[in-house]
Design a protein around this motif. Structure first.
Motif, PDB file in Angstrom:
ATOM      1  N   UNK A  11      12.411  23.197 -18.529  1.00 39.20           N
ATOM      2  CA  UNK A  11      13.516  24.002 -18.023  1.00 39.20           C
ATOM      3  C   UNK A  11      13.571  24.069 -16.496  1.00 39.20           C
ATOM      4  N   UNK A  12      12.891  23.150 -15.828  1.00 38.47           N
ATOM      5  CA  UNK A  12      12.864  23.201 -14.365  1.00 38.47           C
ATOM      6  C   UNK A  12      13.937  22.329 -13.718  1.00 38.47           C
ATOM      7  N   UNK A  13      14.337  21.248 -14.388  1.00 38.71           N
ATOM      8  CA  UNK A  13      15.207  20.274 -13.741  1.00 38.71           C
ATOM      9  C   UNK A  13      16.620  20.826 -13.570  1.00 38.71           C
ATOM     10  N   UNK A  14      17.113  20.700 -12.354  1.00 43.85           N
ATOM     11  CA  UNK A  14      18.479  21.131 -12.082  1.00 43.85           C
ATOM     12  C   UNK A  14      19.370  19.943 -11.771  1.00 43.85           C
ATOM     13  N   UNK A  15      18.856  18.988 -11.001  1.00 46.16           N
ATOM     14  CA  UNK A  15      19.683  17.856 -10.579  1.00 46.16           C
ATOM     15  C   UNK A  15      18.955  16.537 -10.804  1.00 46.16           C
ATOM     16  N   UNK A  16      18.013  16.517 -11.732  1.00 41.90           N
ATOM     17  CA  UNK A  16      17.338  15.289 -12.097  1.00 41.90           C
ATOM     18  C   UNK A  16      16.059  15.054 -11.314  1.00 41.90           C
ATOM     19  N   UNK A  17      15.232  14.188 -11.860  1.00 45.28           N
ATOM     20  CA  UNK A  17      13.944  13.879 -11.249  1.00 45.28           C
ATOM     21  C   UNK A  17      14.113  13.055  -9.976  1.00 45.28           C
ATOM     22  N   UNK A  18      13.188  13.262  -9.039  1.00 49.27           N
ATOM     23  CA  UNK A  18      13.058  12.428  -7.838  1.00 49.27           C
ATOM     24  C   UNK A  18      14.359  12.352  -7.053  1.00 49.27           C
ATOM     25  N   UNK A  19      15.071  13.460  -6.958  1.00 48.85           N
ATOM     26  CA  UNK A  19      16.323  13.462  -6.197  1.00 48.85           C
ATOM     27  C   UNK A  19      15.992  13.256  -4.721  1.00 48.85           C
ATOM     28  N   UNK A  20      16.553  12.229  -4.083  1.00 50.36           N
ATOM     29  CA  UNK A  20      16.151  11.924  -2.707  1.00 50.36           C
ATOM     30  C   UNK A  20      16.420  13.050  -1.717  1.00 50.36           C
ATOM     31  N   UNK A  21      17.467  13.826  -1.938  1.00 46.04           N
ATOM     32  CA  UNK A  21      17.764  14.926  -1.010  1.00 46.04           C
ATOM     33  C   UNK A  21      16.683  16.000  -1.058  1.00 46.04           C
ATOM     34  N   UNK A  22      16.143  16.252  -2.246  1.00 55.53           N
ATOM     35  CA  UNK A  22      15.073  17.244  -2.360  1.00 55.53           C
ATOM     36  C   UNK A  22      13.772  16.716  -1.781  1.00 55.53           C
ATOM     37  N   UNK A  23      13.509  15.410  -1.992  1.00 55.97           N
ATOM     38  CA  UNK A  23      12.308  14.825  -1.414  1.00 55.97           C
ATOM     39  C   UNK A  23      12.363  14.894   0.108  1.00 55.97           C
ATOM     40  N   UNK A  24      13.526  14.639   0.669  1.00 58.40           N
ATOM     41  CA  UNK A  24      13.674  14.711   2.120  1.00 58.40           C
ATOM     42  C   UNK A  24      13.544  16.146   2.625  1.00 58.40           C
ATOM     43  N   UNK A  25      14.085  17.089   1.854  1.00 56.47           N
ATOM     44  CA  UNK A  25      13.958  18.497   2.242  1.00 56.47           C
ATOM     45  C   UNK A  25      12.489  18.923   2.247  1.00 56.47           C
ATOM     46  N   UNK A  26      11.752  18.495   1.237  1.00 59.35           N
ATOM     47  CA  UNK A  26      10.327  18.823   1.180  1.00 59.35           C
ATOM     48  C   UNK A  26       9.585  18.213   2.361  1.00 59.35           C
ATOM     49  N   UNK A  27       9.886  16.961   2.664  1.00 58.95           N
ATOM     50  CA  UNK A  27       9.239  16.298   3.798  1.00 58.95           C
ATOM     51  C   UNK A  27       9.610  16.976   5.109  1.00 58.95           C
ATOM     52  N   UNK A  28      10.860  17.394   5.215  1.00 60.99           N
ATOM     53  CA  UNK A  28      11.332  18.055   6.431  1.00 60.99           C
ATOM     54  C   UNK A  28      10.534  19.328   6.720  1.00 60.99           C
ATOM     55  N   UNK A  29      10.347  20.136   5.686  1.00 56.02           N
ATOM     56  CA  UNK A  29       9.607  21.385   5.874  1.00 56.02           C
ATOM     57  C   UNK A  29       8.114  21.144   6.019  1.00 56.02           C
ATOM     58  N   UNK A  30       7.590  20.169   5.244  1.00 58.21           N
ATOM     59  CA  UNK A  30       6.165  19.859   5.349  1.00 58.21           C
ATOM     60  C   UNK A  30       5.834  19.363   6.750  1.00 58.21           C
ATOM     61  N   UNK A  31       6.720  18.538   7.307  1.00 66.61           N
ATOM     62  CA  UNK A  31       6.476  18.017   8.648  1.00 66.61           C
ATOM     63  C   UNK A  31       6.624  19.071   9.726  1.00 66.61           C
ATOM     64  N   UNK A  32       7.492  20.050   9.503  1.00 65.45           N
ATOM     65  CA  UNK A  32       7.719  21.067  10.534  1.00 65.45           C
ATOM     66  C   UNK A  32       6.733  22.226  10.439  1.00 65.45           C
ATOM     67  N   UNK A  33       6.371  22.608   9.210  1.00 65.89           N
ATOM     68  CA  UNK A  33       5.549  23.800   9.038  1.00 65.89           C
ATOM     69  C   UNK A  33       4.215  23.551   8.330  1.00 65.89           C
TER      70      UNK A  33
END
Length: 807
Positions: free
Chosen positions: A336-358
């Motif tokens: 019940x976690x998937x909202x927009x499918x697995x490995x969505x590139x926009x979410x991966x980039x968002x995660x990388x963006x925050x991981x790199x900044x914070x």
């Protein structure tokens, strides 16, 4: 979906930029593979420019004496020497008959189909090689305009990156590699020319060596000559130097390395089931029932709504041309976690963006932009709109509910301070519904009736009503009353047919009905008996609005839940920011944020909670995060001059920046989906108008209403219900309950891919199986918020076929 063959090793060739030598170096790999005795397949999916420069023809001309072992193919050819998306568009513009530019799905299906054809014709018993060469750089667009990295990602082929040997090539090569990593690609090797002036290979070799990736550099090719004969002679001499007849060169070493990578991947996949059975302790699994390696679902990758699973421990599907990977629809939306499918590139980039900044940062008495933006949008524009004033961050749904319970109990205890001594505070209880589930932490378990999810430390604290439920039976919408309530109706019937499904969820209309009065009288009398019988002091009401998931996909009559809320709040007027009677908690971990097509259940109920919890869909299924929203009156219960009166609850990863940034990105995408054409079409099927014109009680689903109607009439189905992304099918079973295996046994065959005449909507066009979960005699299937209608229809067809054949 991803294709992997024991007898054919495939590598996709990406370039760090255009004109970095992809075709030259790919030709060298093809030539070396053929010289080593392998059958070789070369594929250039898209070619632009004149035929005289076509890469598929050029590769054949460069394999020397080994042409008989090489097959070369181009799928989409355009004369215009521009980017593929422009070439396709211009070709369409000048065509006599307008042709549709191939979609990403059609493009990937064509590539996958050709790969399967090559695997079918290749010699079994000896390892064949295949090279799929892309166009331009990693982000060069495909025919539709989608970046290549995203368009090819469903195929998930292992890759070779051709680095850039020119000025700036170090940066472009590393940037390309990181872009590939963000999308999960396996990079097995880096090749580039040995430019003696810029010497990029000297920097890149140790950089990639630290990451376990070999860098191989070779001499650049000679300048092309105007005289064709001289040019051919010079070119052949070049290839004889870098791919010598004695098989001793760096290119041959690369070919052997790629073969070894292929062998290691096969061995790893083959060993994973046994290693898993020897090491892993799964949740919610009786290990005594899982003994065979074939029962372990090995997921090699995932994309969109599909897993790519290893089938090497069982006979492969005939349609997969001996592929040991096949697509499997994620029928539970990964719990019940998937909202927009697995490995969505926009979410991966968002995660990388925050991981790199914070990375992660301390949160108490601090703030950061991802958390602040998320809190503001949830409180002011999201499910907390109009009633919430604060957002509290935690790790997952269960811990978010722990926070909610602490908030509610403190608020009640503070208001009742004159009547509650210190010892009595520990005896406060929860009011809820039978079948509810709020998580597996101890406090969340204590807020539920004892059942299969509780444990040795469980101490049920509260009282739980047996709720009426809603379902579709034989095409009719039915409210099923528990015996205690049925006995109080005029005719004593347990099953009450309603006007329609939409009417059943029109609470304001139904509040005028006799059943609403029956509910109210029953609830008031039950609570009075509880009070007179010295039961626990009830301090809060906790509801899973509309659907109780883990309890068995129980679609609760919303009228009963609304009346229950009204009763516990009492007759006094209430403002949304001030709780009355009992604090009311909405556990929206499962159903919140459009899982049921509604942002929040408050709009349907016509009333708001005092506390609510969101998780799961919140971060699109990428990382754990939960947010507990609270009204101002709940928040004020913790304000004083004493530290001990504060909400002394926290998590090391409170307001995890990566989770908050991903949540903001997820909500941005979902808000666009909510007004998209596929959603409009789904609403139309259920005769629901556009959101701005629809009633807040409008009920609709991504599942087809005709499918629901047909399934409800099947002999082995007791009832069915669809709402938003959720489909629940209750199987007829005299031993119903969580421990029943009837639903699993009935649908077992659905896991395996089945050959059909129609092209599969799975990525790559492969037939797919369906991974599903059951709750006793209830089988449920869940979609993402952007599952293509073609996939939904295929899943419906498979479910109907299995049910039809198992009557």
């Amino acid at each position: 979906m991803s294709l992997l063959f024991k007898h054919m090793r495939i590598h996709q060739i990406f370039g760090a930029n255009t004109d970095v030598g992809k075709t030259v170096l790919t030709s060298a790999l093809v030539r070396a593979s053929a010289a080593a005795g392998h059958s070789v397949y070369y594929l250039k999916p898209v070619s632009t420019g004149p035929m005289s420069d076509a890469d598929d023809e050029r590769v054949l001309s460069l394999v020397g004496d080994h042409k008989s072992r090489v097959q070369s193919k181009c799928l989409f050819r355009f004369d215009d020497p521009v980017s593929p998306h422009l070439a396709a568009r211009r070709a369409n513009e000048i065509a006599a008959e307008k042709r549709t530019v191939p979609t990403d799905d059609a493009f990937v299906n064509a590539v996958a189909s050709h790969i399967r054809d090559c695997a079918t014709t290749s010699r079994h018993g000896s390892l064949s090689h295949m090279y799929v060469e892309t166009a331009g750089g990693v982000h060069s667009p495909t025919l539709s305009g989608t970046t290549q990295l995203d368009a090819y990602r469903p195929l998930f082929l292992p890759t070779v990156l051709i680095g850039d040997s020119r000025l700036g090539g170090i940066s472009s090569t590393i940037a390309s590699y990181e872009a590939m990593l963000l999308r999960g690609y396996i990079v097995d090797a880096v090749l580039l020319f040995r430019d003696e002036y810029y010497r990029n290979w000297e920097y890149l070799s140790p950089y990639f060596a630290e990451r376990g990736i070999p860098v191989v550099s070779v001499a650049p090719p000679p300048e092309r000559k105007l005289d064709p004969t001289a040019d051919a002679s010079l070119t052949e001499s070049y290839y004889q130097d870098i791919v010598p007849a004695n098989g001793s060169s760096a290119i041959f070493d690369v070919v052997k390395h790629l073969d070894n990578c292929h062998a290691r991947r096969l061995a790893e996949l083959d060993s994973m089931p046994r290693r898993t059975l020897d090491t892993i302790w799964w949740p919610f699994v009786q290990h005594g029932h899982v003994q065979r390696e074939a029962d372990v679902n090995v997921i090699d990758s995932a994309w969109g709504d599909f897993f790519s699973v290893y089938n090497g421990k069982r006979p492969a599907s005939p349609s997969s041309a001996s592929s040991i990977l096949e697509p499997q629809f994620d029928g539970s939306a990964s719990w019940w976690t998937q909202a927009i499918g697995h490995a969505h590139p926009s979410l991966a980039l968002a995660a990388a963006r925050a991981a790199g900044r914070y990375g992660h940062v301390m949160f108490p008495e601090a703030t950061h932009l991802p958390a602040l933006k998320l809190a503001e949008r949830l409180v002011h524009d999201g499910p907390g709109r109009g009633w919430a004033s604060r957002a509290f961050f935690s790790d997952d749904g269960s811990t978010g509910m722990e926070v909610a319970i602490k908030m509610a109990l403190r608020a009640f205890a503070t208001r009742e301070a004159g009547q509650l001594g210190g010892a009595r505070r520990k005896d406060l209880g929860i009011l809820g519904l039978k079948g509810s589930y709020h998580g597996d932490t101890i406090g969340a378990m204590d807020a539920c009736e004892e059942g299969v999810y509780t444990c040795e430390w469980h101490d049920a604290k509260g009282y739980w009503f047996d709720p009426p439920t809603v379902s579709v039976r034989k095409g009719k919408t039915v409210v099923t009353l528990p015996p205690a309530i049925a006995a109080e109706t005029a005719d004593g019937r347990a099953d009450v047919e309603t006007v329609s499904l939409s009417w059943t969820y029109n609470i304001e209309e139904r509040l005028k009905s006799p059943l609403a009065a029956t509910y109210r009288e029953y609830i008031e009398r039950s609570l009075q008996k509880l009070k007179d019988g010295n039961g626990p002091t009830i301090a809060a009401l906790i509801l899973e609005p509309l659907v109780m998931g883990a309890g068995g996909m129980i679609f609760v009559d919303p009228l009963f839940q609304r009346v229950l809320i009204d009763v516990v709040r009492g007759p006094s007027p209430r403002t949304p920011s001030e709780w009355s009677g009992l604090p009311v908690i909405f556990d929206e971990v499962f159903i919140g944020l459009y899982r049921l097509g509604l942002q929040t259940s408050s709009t349907l109920f016509g009333t708001t909670p005092d506390i609510s919890v969101n998780a799961k869909i919140l971060t699109g299924g990428l990382v754990p995060l939960a947010v507990t929203l609270a009204s101002d009156s709940i928040y004020r219960a913790f304000l004083s001059d004493s530290k001990v009166d504060a909400l002394l609850h926290g998590h090391s990863y409170t307001a995890y920046p990566v989770g908050c940034e991903v949540a903001n990105e997820t909500l941005d995408i979902i808000e666009k989906l909510a007004t998209s054409e596929p959603w409009r079409e789904a609403r139309e099927k259920w005769k629901v108008p556009e959101p701005e014109k629809a009633s807040p009680t409008a009920v609709w689903s991504f599942w087809d209403p005709n499918f629901v109607h047909v399934v409800s009439h099947m002999e082995n189905v007791a009832e069915v219900m669809a709402f938003g992304t959720v489909l629940g099918i209750k199987v007829k079973d005299d031993s119903a309950g969580y421990q029943s295996h009837s639903a699993r046994a009935l649908l077992e065959s659905i896991k395996t891919a089945v050959e059909t005449e129609a092209l599969s909507p799975a990525p790559g066009g492969s037939p797919f199986g369906i991974h599903y979960r059951t709750l006793g005699n209830v089988a449920y299937f869940m979609l993402s918020l952007n599952t293509p209608a073609s996939v939904v229809r295929s899943v419906e067809e498979r479910v109907w076929t299995v049910l039809q054949n198992r009557r």
